[in-house]
Design a protein around this motif. Structure first.
Motif, short mmCIF file in Angstrom:
data_model
loop_
_atom_site.label_atom_id
_atom_site.label_comp_id
_atom_site.label_asym_id
_atom_site.label_seq_id
_atom_site.Cartn_x
_atom_site.Cartn_y
_atom_site.Cartn_z
N MET A 1 31.51 46.55 37.18
CA MET A 1 32.23 45.54 36.46
C MET A 1 32.15 45.79 34.96
SD MET A 1 32.06 41.46 36.92
CE MET A 1 30.75 40.88 35.90
N LEU A 2 31.03 46.22 34.47
CA LEU A 2 30.89 46.45 33.03
C LEU A 2 31.63 47.69 32.57
CD1 LEU A 2 27.12 45.60 32.57
CD2 LEU A 2 29.07 44.22 31.93
N GLN A 3 31.84 48.66 33.47
CA GLN A 3 32.52 49.87 33.07
C GLN A 3 33.96 49.60 32.63
OE1 GLN A 3 30.89 49.58 36.01
NE2 GLN A 3 29.12 50.87 35.69
N GLY A 4 34.60 48.62 33.24
CA GLY A 4 35.97 48.29 32.87
C GLY A 4 36.08 47.79 31.44
N GLN A 5 35.02 47.17 30.94
CA GLN A 5 35.03 46.67 29.56
C GLN A 5 35.08 47.82 28.56
OE1 GLN A 5 35.47 43.58 28.64
NE2 GLN A 5 35.44 42.87 30.74
N TYR A 6 34.56 48.98 28.93
CA TYR A 6 34.63 50.14 28.03
C TYR A 6 36.06 50.57 27.80
CZ TYR A 6 29.60 50.64 28.58
OH TYR A 6 28.26 50.42 28.58
N GLY B 42 37.52 37.17 34.70
CA GLY B 42 38.66 37.81 35.36
C GLY B 42 38.22 38.92 36.28
N TYR B 43 37.30 39.77 35.80
CA TYR B 43 36.76 40.83 36.66
C TYR B 43 36.03 40.24 37.86
CZ TYR B 43 37.68 44.84 33.70
OH TYR B 43 38.28 45.84 33.00
N PHE B 44 35.26 39.18 37.63
CA PHE B 44 34.51 38.56 38.72
C PHE B 44 35.44 38.01 39.79
CE2 PHE B 44 32.26 34.88 40.53
CZ PHE B 44 31.19 35.57 41.11
N VAL B 45 36.52 37.35 39.37
CA VAL B 45 37.48 36.79 40.33
C VAL B 45 38.14 37.90 41.13
CG1 VAL B 45 39.69 35.58 40.54
CG2 VAL B 45 37.90 34.65 39.09
N VAL B 46 38.55 38.97 40.47
CA VAL B 46 39.20 40.07 41.17
C VAL B 46 38.23 40.72 42.15
CG1 VAL B 46 40.19 42.38 40.89
CG2 VAL B 46 40.92 40.54 39.40
N LYS B 47 36.98 40.89 41.74
CA LYS B 47 36.00 41.54 42.60
C LYS B 47 35.66 40.69 43.83
CE LYS B 47 31.51 43.77 42.44
NZ LYS B 47 30.36 44.10 41.63
N THR B 48 35.56 39.37 43.65
CA THR B 48 35.14 38.53 44.77
C THR B 48 36.30 38.02 45.61
OG1 THR B 48 35.09 36.59 43.33
CG2 THR B 48 33.03 37.79 43.64
N SER B 49 37.44 37.75 44.98
CA SER B 49 38.53 37.10 45.72
C SER B 49 39.79 37.93 45.82
CB SER B 49 38.89 35.76 45.06
OG SER B 49 37.78 34.92 45.03
N GLY B 50 40.01 38.84 44.91
CA GLY B 50 41.22 39.64 44.93
C GLY B 50 42.12 39.33 43.76
N SER B 51 43.02 40.24 43.51
CA SER B 51 43.90 40.10 42.36
C SER B 51 44.94 39.00 42.55
CB SER B 51 44.60 41.43 42.07
OG SER B 51 45.37 41.83 43.19
N VAL B 52 45.28 38.69 43.79
CA VAL B 52 46.28 37.64 44.03
C VAL B 52 45.73 36.29 43.59
CG1 VAL B 52 47.66 36.50 45.80
CG2 VAL B 52 47.33 38.95 45.90
N VAL B 53 44.44 36.05 43.82
CA VAL B 53 43.84 34.79 43.39
C VAL B 53 43.87 34.69 41.87
CG1 VAL B 53 41.68 33.46 43.33
CG2 VAL B 53 42.39 34.59 45.43
N LEU B 54 43.60 35.80 41.18
CA LEU B 54 43.67 35.79 39.72
C LEU B 54 45.09 35.46 39.26
CD1 LEU B 54 42.08 36.26 37.10
CD2 LEU B 54 42.84 38.63 37.19
N LYS B 55 46.08 36.03 39.92
CA LYS B 55 47.47 35.75 39.59
C LYS B 55 47.80 34.28 39.86
CE LYS B 55 51.68 37.29 38.70
NZ LYS B 55 52.08 37.64 37.38
N LEU B 56 47.30 33.75 40.97
CA LEU B 56 47.51 32.34 41.31
C LEU B 56 46.87 31.44 40.26
CD1 LEU B 56 48.50 30.19 43.31
CD2 LEU B 56 46.34 30.45 44.50
N LEU B 57 45.66 31.77 39.83
CA LEU B 57 44.99 30.97 38.80
C LEU B 57 45.77 31.02 37.48
CD1 LEU B 57 41.25 31.82 39.48
CD2 LEU B 57 42.42 29.67 39.94
N GLY B 58 46.34 32.17 37.16
CA GLY B 58 47.16 32.28 35.96
C GLY B 58 48.39 31.40 36.04
N SER B 59 49.02 31.37 37.20
CA SER B 59 50.20 30.50 37.38
C SER B 59 49.82 29.03 37.29
CB SER B 59 50.86 30.77 38.74
OG SER B 59 51.34 32.07 38.80
N ILE B 60 48.70 28.68 37.88
CA ILE B 60 48.25 27.29 37.83
C ILE B 60 47.89 26.90 36.40
CG2 ILE B 60 46.39 25.73 38.57
CD1 ILE B 60 46.52 27.15 41.30
#
Length: 140
Positions: free
Chosen positions: A1-6, A56-74
């Motif tokens: 997860m931290l590597q993506g921040q680089y 955002g990374y935590f949500v994608v890792k645990t729930s998937g990118s669709v949930v992150l997209k749904l949260l953005g829409s909400i």
């Protein structure tokens, strides 16, 4: 997860710097180099932005990118509803229908993806049961 921040950190910093060049620096030049934003607000913004990236990374890792997209829409819909209720902004029926369609579609996509994953997991478990039964019958 931290590597993506680089990778994201420098790109985000560059984008924010370019935006500041056009938004903040002209005001600072007009006012003899003074920015009218208290330092504690700048620090709070930096901390919240970093926390948002990690969440955002935590949500994608645990729930998937669709949930992150749904949260953005909400979140977007929440801002529109807030503006409508407390600031008196107008929201047309086409906009409201578009927001509702967006959220319903995302929820359906998430549900179908979860259902598909559950079916795949169930079939792999039944394959293991069949293989175990065959091994038991062959050894008997």
């Amino acid at each position: 997860m931290l590597q993506g921040q680089y990778f994201i950190g420098p790109a985000a910093s560059l984008c924010l710097f370019v935006t500041a060049l056009f938004q903040e620096i002209p005001d600072a030049i007009r006012h003899n180099g003074a920015l009218f934003v208290p330092m504690h607000l700048l620090l709070a913004t930096a901390i919240m932005g970093t926390a948002l990236n990690y969440l955002g990374y935590f949500v994608v890792k645990t729930s998937g990118s669709v949930v992150l997209k749904l949260l953005g829409s909400i979140r977007t819909i929440g801002l529109v509803v807030f503006s409508f209720l407390f600031r008196g902004e107008y929201v047309g029926w086409q906009s409201a229908l578009g927001y509702i369609t967006s959220v319903v579609g995302m929820i359906m996509l998430q549900y179908s993806a979860k259902k598909h994953t559950d079916v795949r997991t169930d079939s792999s478990e039944s394959d293991k049961d069949t293989q175990c039964l065959q091994e038991t019958q062959s050894s008997a």
